[in-house]
Design a protein around this motif. Structure first.
Motif: not given
Length: 794
Positions: A497, A499-500, A502, A647, A667, A673
């Motif tokens: 999570s 990674d969201l 960024s 996402v 993100s 993404n």
């Protein structure tokens, strides 16, 4: 006294004095422990009546004591009065304090002569094991890690003792003339006992106030530990010296030397053997029952040895309790097996039976004695409070916190009250002296708890007026996140999570990972910083979070220069765990907290486990957190690490949705993404109110107003009927790895209002609850966002 009001066949008064009577009694052998029942013919040799059978009387006494105790507690608990005060009130009602001929007649039926000894003996085992368990949960090694403030506060108790001795010596002729020879010898006990404090009493008070792991809770617990350990050692040796002084040098050496030798043997032989038991117990498995039985047996054996060394019976329990390794598996198993029976069943009986021994009627006492002892208690307590407040102020602590610490350390409790009664049983002090000290203990216990409860609110420090959320975060500044982990199954989902967010060198991320563990088998909460292996007071030297440290260290290396990770472990009761989370978020100036959801799913979409403690914790954090919060619902897609995610963000409007959209836009800064933003609107949506204007402004970035983003897709969907929301979610949930939604706490919307009453988990909001439902077939992880709750003043 009538023989019908006695358990003995006959008794003769051999010696009668003002405070003690000595009887010669005779009993039937074999004794009639139980009665013949209600229907026996007692007038024609049918045995003893139920009111003359020890077991029947004991049952009636227990039921009566608990009934009165619960009635008193029901009336007083709303005022914040401690539970043991209710047990003491039961003792006052059933004892000699209240003088009524009508009531005395029923007291004699319920407590015939000789029955009090049975009640006292059985309940005394409860007190012994109560002390044993409290010392089992005590980590006495924390004395070596106690800070300067705690030592200063603890050592300040020497000042009231010295002041009391000075007053005693200076005013000795006056006190001797006013109270007499026998009573004057109790004065040192008065000011010494009111200058120190008991660790079990302080720990119990902090637990009742739910501030055990707050800043003042940790400080007072450390100070109480120092006072208790030193006070217990000095008292034990002093008792042996005083008792042996009249028996010659040989008795003196045997008693004092035997006490020290027993303590050394327990620590040098007993503790290593118990550690051996811990090492041979498989991780996660309970200790074998045979070892529990052996330890219980040793408590009794060491108690008997203590009596031979002219020490109280429970002294052996205290020594053995210090030798037991705190925490799981041994300490926690002992607490689990013994706490309910000893602490909540036998202990209230012991308090009541102790209070029943003394007459607390001050009007019939020597008025000079009452005034002098109460005056001495008030003087010592005030000096102790002023010293404690002064030291805390010197350490730059708030005045309210300083007063609360002083009140807590001035508190008296079960241990103190029972100690006074034991002195009375030992014929060291008169009934009047002990009665005054008992009354003062009950008053201090009540004032301390009510005072601290009224003055101190641990959550007030979290209610700041600084905006700590993602929406108002300045560009190109670091984002600080507190990520919470309870179990190994939470590690990878929480790590993914992150990674969201960024992280980049221009938009760095600082993550404080907090491993939360339940406090079992020990009293002192633990907080460990793993980066430098710095441990707070009360921590042990074990590394509880190796897997977490490795996983998040790899994350830090993966985003070198863009992310920084700090790992912590907090071990505290679930009841107070929210304080650890909120305090860390406040201390680290975090803008976001990630909390794992309390449900765990299997691969087929069914619920595998449900932890209601985690749910309660999440709700408390959402109520008190100093920043924004996200509850992470892992449905199974993020059990492995990935380099890109699809996402979705479902936007209905409101502050929580705006915060969620800001997180979703972060993100999209990672080009691998892809972000889909769905705005759900009703057929008659207002666009003129302030909230709608704020919604429109925050949506401009994803609508293409400032330029089109290749990895962002925006779609507005009109919802004519609430049922269309469920249909829409069923159509899109299988397409994404993550779905971000706002909780929309306190926001009323026509398109969701009909569904509010059907939500199973209100902490997730309407949309989050639908996505987390087992009926929703999805592998996507859901992040439900609540923006920082600002005080109304804002």
């Amino acid at each position: 006294m009538n023989y019908n009001h006695s358990l003995f066949k006959e008794f003769i008064v051999l010696n009668q004095s003002q405070n003690f009577n000595i009887y010669n009694v005779s009993i039937d052998l074999p004794p009639h422990i139980t009665s013949e029942g209600l229907w026996a013919d007692y007038n024609h040799g049918g045995g003893k009546s139920p009111l003359q059978s020890p077991f029947t009387i004991l049952q009636l006494q227990i039921v009566t004591i608990f009934f009165i105790t619960q009635c008193c507690h029901f009336l007083l608990k709303s005022l914040g009065v401690p539970y043991f005060i209710s047990s003491a009130l039961a003792g006052i009602l059933l004892g000699p304090t209240i003088k009524s001929d009508t009531l005395n007649k029923y007291k004699q039926l319920l407590f015939p002569f000789g029955s009090e000894d049975t009640l006292q003996l059985i309940s005394a085992f409860g007190y012994t094991f109560y002390l044993f368990l409290n010392y089992v949960q005590m980590d006495y090694s924390m004395i070596t890690r106690t800070g300067k403030r705690a030592w200063a506060i603890a050592l300040s108790s020497l000042v009231p003792i010295c002041l009391g001795f000075a007053f005693y010596v200076e005013c000795y002729p006056f006190i001797h003339k006013a109270v007499g020879e026998k009573e004057i010898n109790s004065m040192p006990t008065v000011f010494i006992s009111h200058s120190i404090c008991s660790f079990p009493v302080i720990a119990s008070l902090l637990t009742e106030l739910e501030i055990l792991n707050s800043e003042i809770g940790r400080l007072t617990l450390s100070s109480a530990l120092v006072l208790d350990i030193t006070g217990t050692a000095v008292t034990g040796i002093a008792t042996s010296m005083v008792v042996s002084s009249n028996k010659g040098l040989e008795a003196y050496i045997i008693n004092v030397g035997g006490l020290i030798a027993l303590f050394v043997i327990i620590l040098t032989i007993g503790r290593p053997l118990m550690k051996l038991v811990v090492r041979h117990t498989q991780q996660g498995r309970p200790v074998k029952k045979i070892f529990i039985y052996i330890i219980v047996f040793l408590v009794i054996i060491f108690g008997l040895m203590e009596t031979e060394l002219v020490q109280p019976f429970f002294g052996g329990a205290v020594m053995l309790g210090l030798a037991v390794p705190e925490g799981p598996p041994l300490g926690s198993e002992l607490v689990k097996q013994l706490q309910l029976f000893s602490t909540w069943f036998l202990m209230p009986l012991f308090v009541t039976s102790c209070i029943m021994k003394v007459d607390l009627d001050l009007w019939n006492m020597n008025k000079n004695l009452v005034m002098i002892i109460f005056g001495l208690i008030i003087m010592v307590t005030l000096v102790k409070i002023l010293l404690c407040v002064g030291i805390c102020q010197f350490c730059s602590m708030p005045i309210i916190d300083s007063i609360c610490i002083a009140l807590i350390l001035s508190c008296k409790g079960v241990v103190d009250i029972c100690a006074y009664i034991l002195l009375y049983d030992a014929k060291r002090y008169t009934s009047g002296e002990v009665s005054i000290m008992v009354i003062s203990g009950l008053i201090l216990a009540t004032i301390s708890k009510i005072g601290v409860k009224s003055l101190y609110d641990p959550s007030r420090k979290y209610a700041g007026y600084q905006k700590r959320n993602i929406l108002y975060l300045k560009p190109n500044t670091e984002l600080r996140v507190v990520a919470c982990v309870h179990k190994p199954c939470h590690i990878v989902p929480v790590r993914n999570s992150l990674d969201l967010f960024s992280p980049t060198p221009t938009n760095p991320l600082v993550v404080d990972v907090l491993h939360l563990m339940e406090l079992i088998g020990r009293t002192s909460p633990i907080f460990i910083s793993h980066r430098n292996q710095q441990m707070s007071v009360g921590s042990s030297h074990h590394n509880f979070s190796g897997e977490i440290i490795v996983t998040f260290s790899l994350y830090e290396h993966e985003y070198a220069g863009a992310a920084t990770v700090n790992a912590y472990t907090a071990i505290s009761p679930f009841t107070f765990m929210h304080d650890d989370i909120c305090y860390l978020a406040m201390d680290k100036v975090a803008s976001f907290i990630i909390l794992p959801f309390h449900l765990r799913w299997r691969d087929d979409g069914t619920v595998e486990s449900d932890n209601n403690n985690i749910r309660t914790l999440n709700i408390k954090v959402m109520e008190k957190a100093p920043c924004s919060i996200g509850i992470l619902v892992n449905r199974g897609s993020c059990t492995s690490i990935s380099s890109s995610y699809v996402v979705a963000m479902i936007f209905l409007g409101g502050s929580d949705d705006r915060e969620a959209l800001c997180l979703a836009k972060r993100s999209a800064k990672e080009l691998n993404n892809h972000l889909f933003v769905y705005r759900l609107v009703g057929p008659d949506s207002e666009t003129t109110n302030w909230d709608s204007m704020l919604d429109a402004e925050v949506l401009r970035g994803v609508q293409g107003t400032y330029g089109r983003l290749e990895n962002v897709t925006f779609e507005q969907i009109t919802i004519d009927d609430p049922s269309q929301i469920t249909s829409f979610l069923n159509d899109v949930v299988t397409k994404f790895d993550y779905i971000i939604v706002g909780r929309r706490h306190g926001v009323k919307s026509p398109i969701t209002s009909a569904m509010v009453n059907w939500t199973e988990f209100p902490e997730l909001g309407v949309i989050g609850d639908l996505l987390a439902s087992p009926d929703m077939e999805t592998k996507a992880s859901i992040l439900v966002v609540q923006q920082q709750q600002m005080p109304t003043k804002w």
